[in-house]
Enzyme design. Structure first.
Site, PDB file in Angstrom:
ATOM      1  N   TRP B 169       0.832  -1.222   0.000  1.00 46.35           N
ATOM      2  CA  TRP B 169       0.000   0.000   0.000  1.00 46.35           C
ATOM      3  C   TRP B 169       0.854   1.255   0.000  1.00 46.35           C
ATOM      4  CZ3 TRP B 169      -3.721  -1.919  -2.149  1.00 46.35           C
ATOM      5  CH2 TRP B 169      -4.353  -3.079  -1.725  1.00 46.35           C
ATOM      6  N   ASP B 170       2.010   1.186   0.661  1.00 44.59           N
ATOM      7  CA  ASP B 170       2.953   2.302   0.567  1.00 44.59           C
ATOM      8  C   ASP B 170       3.402   2.501  -0.880  1.00 44.59           C
ATOM      9  OD1 ASP B 170       3.147   3.097   3.252  1.00 44.59           O
ATOM     10  OD2 ASP B 170       4.699   1.624   3.696  1.00 44.59           O
ATOM     11  N   ILE B 171       3.738   1.396  -1.536  1.00 41.79           N
ATOM     12  CA  ILE B 171       4.213   1.476  -2.917  1.00 41.79           C
ATOM     13  C   ILE B 171       3.119   2.070  -3.807  1.00 41.79           C
ATOM     14  CG2 ILE B 171       5.058   0.132  -4.900  1.00 41.79           C
ATOM     15  CD1 ILE B 171       6.969   0.115  -2.479  1.00 41.79           C
ATOM     16  N   GLY B 174       2.505   5.800  -3.065  1.00 39.83           N
ATOM     17  CA  GLY B 174       3.569   6.652  -3.607  1.00 39.83           C
ATOM     18  C   GLY B 174       3.393   6.866  -5.105  1.00 39.83           C
TER      19      GLY B 174
END
Lengths: 406, 406
Positions: B169-171, B174
């Site tokens: 989810w971070d990827i 971003g």
């Protein structure tokens, strides 16, 4: 103007023409992402619909919920791909009118490739997804296997690889495609020239493993990553079970979080004693990670001794970073009552599915976002986009005609 | 010109000025992605460096491999964030010269917010990452817990949730940030106006679950998703162990794949007999999924009876979609010999780490991509970007000064 009413004409990608010759996850997600920001996205399919039109999960009617989800708000044309004359109509759609972006995951038909299309329109942006950068075949699950993550996912001590069910590499690749094409669109606006953009699934996975330090670690240290359940690497975080069987995830990122967690669980004195006796500095993130089993043993006792409602109240009062595990079934229950609370969702009445809550874009622009719109039927927009006399195509200039399927 | 030599001036984001006031994964990945396409990205840190400068994994020197990976090719300034005058210098950096993009994951300092900055520069694009759209805190692992995937990841029958180790989810967040800001950059080039872009981690996860059909399925059907190991949902795919203990992933997407797999494993007649006897149409993707245990039982016998080298040769000869599981350790072994084969990687000599292979962008532009460049030291570019007399800042106009750290 409330967020719900931001008109398409104010969307940042209004007027951007996109033709998507694609299937499965990554390229349709690229097109969806652009459509949700105002682009006019036309998906090209073979007669009868693309192979992924029947992909699971299905509604009781047999309509693919997967397909409907990834193709919301696009237009669709269907042509006989085996016919050169029919493919020519698609080329016409691409090269006439305002400059276009082509998004594709196949190099099967040379006339849809960058070389042929850019010869006709030097300002064309051509975006191609590949399975593997070396030209080989690859899908999310094979790329997962090749690139390390399944072997460090899952319970500590287990041997077998655990693939992530989320097609994370498809998602990332689709978004990288969108980034690449919007970067190229910027340059096109500045210089008038088009570009070829390529993204390979295995490059996305390997680049991510590199960007996060996994590959440098494997090259320059002797540390080997192993499975460690739901522990967060390098800091303190883990899941716990409350006395009534509810599972929660807790993450401690800072010393302040740690101090609060000890206060919340009444373990301040216990850890002060342990720190003295064992010489551990629990205020250090690294030491919390190194001594995580000790921490977890004590925390698991606390969580196991309180019912969820009590644990939740205490964690919230101390502003701990935590979350309860929720299933898709719970999220969808009662007509999506939980989803309805969020501005992310609104009702779409999808033919073959019926009214249900579907997401808008996760990208909020000036506080607003476009409403979700249904996915198109096979060939729904043939008449308006592929007329018998090619020079009189309405809507091909994009912009104002961006959302006829709404 | 060979791909290795594409100059920065030809990159699609040359001249784009980005100031990153951020930490952890999503916002630094956004900045990295832009820097890899030619943008001039300046990361702002507090004195001594941001909290994530020490994040694991670490090189033996203590240098963070994680931080180095996510901040390649950026410039860095460090200021005393507790000082209003020092923060003012950062505001000056943002608002002077060419229009700028601000990428941030915090609303701690109002002067770095959209409202304050856009009052000074109406053409500013401001990009903010949130943990939760409702303003609450959230990180990848808590968002995972809240949004369904851990409960369907892992071995069939297991009860406990399995978080994916990849911060997916971070990827995705971003990359959504980068998509949003490039969409806004397009509009800025067309109209001159700036925008506020917001992306929340939990919106990204829920939108993805919606886009892939999980949430529609939970709303409109009675089907409940459960863990099913490494089976691919809705089609046939699974991992197998060869007689010498090598693990491989096999995916069958089409009827042609299926026919070839039967030929490869010598099971054509066996499945013809089963089809007749049991009335199963194995040529149907849905029926292959429904009867996957039967298929797996026979295939597992075949894989268990041949050594890896033989299985690999047979699968390749029949052009089956498959892959061997590989660990990060294997990928990094012998100085990254495996990675060296790919055009994605090149050597970076990172201070504190030494020379190692680091990835370029997974986005290939006209066949080429920028070389990876080292991440900056704390405050490395203070002198050139934050001089004592603010009106004489060299390089603040971006463009030609894009890569002084190379």
């Amino acid at each position: 103007m409330p967020p719900e009413e931001v008109p398409a004409s104010r969307q940042p990608l209004s007027g951007l023409r996109v033709v998507e010759i694609s299937s499965y996850v990554a390229t349709p997600l690229c097109g969806l992402t652009l459509a949700q920001l105002g682009a006019d996205v036309v998906r090209v399919e073979p007669l009868g619909g693309a192979a992924d039109r029947t992909r699971w999960p299905l509604a009781d009617s047999g309509t693919s919920l997967y397909w409907s989800g990834l193709n919301k708000g696009k237009r669709a044309v269907a042509v006989d791909m085996s016919s050169e004359a029919e493919r020519r109509r698609v080329v016409d759609l691409i090269v006439r009118g305002d400059p276009c972006v082509v998004v594709s995951n196949s190099d099967r038909y040379p006339e849809f490739g960058h070389e042929a299309l850019s010869a006709l329109r030097p300002d064309l942006i051509h975006v191609l997804l590949q399975g593997r950068a070396d030209g080989g075949a690859g899908v999310d699950y094979t790329v997962q296997a090749a690139t390390g993550f399944p072997l460090i996912t899952g319970p500590s001590g287990a041997e077998a690889p655990v693939n992530h069910v989320l097609p994370a590499w498809d998602i990332a690749a689709g978004l990288y495609l969108a980034v690449g094409l919007l970067a190229a669109e910027r340059e096109r606006l500045l210089s008038g020239r088009g570009r070829s953009i390529r993204v390979a699934l295995d490059d996305v996975a390997l680049a991510t493993a590199g960007n996060l330090g996994y590959l440098a670690e494997a090259q320059v240290t002797r540390h080997e990553r192993v499975k460690s359940g739901n522990d967060v690497f390098g800091t303190y975080g883990r899941d716990f079970l409350t006395s009534d069987g509810v599972r929660v995830m807790v993450v401690i990122l800072t010393e302040r979080h740690w101090t609060k967690l000890l206060a919340a669980t009444g373990l301040t004195a216990a850890f002060a004693g342990l720190a003295d006796t064992l010489g551990i500095d629990f205020s250090s993130e690294s030491q919390r990670y190194e001594h995580r089993e000790l921490i977890s043993t004590l925390l698991a006792r606390w969580f196991g001794g309180v019912p969820f409602a009590e644990a939740a109240a205490v964690l919230d009062r101390h502003r701990i970073l935590w979350e309860r595990y929720r299933s898709f079934a719970e999220l969808g229950r009662d007509g999506g009552a939980e989803l309805r609370k969020s501005d992310l969702f609104d009702v779409v009445d999808q033919p073959g599915v019926g009214p249900h809550l579907a997401p808008k874009s996760p990208v909020v622009v000036d506080g607003g976002r476009l409403e979700p719109r249904p996915a198109p039927a096979v060939g729904e927009h043939n008449a308006e986009l592929l007329p018998a006399v090619p020079d009189t195509v309405p809507g091909a200039a994009g912009g104002g005609e961006a959302s006829p399927s709404a």
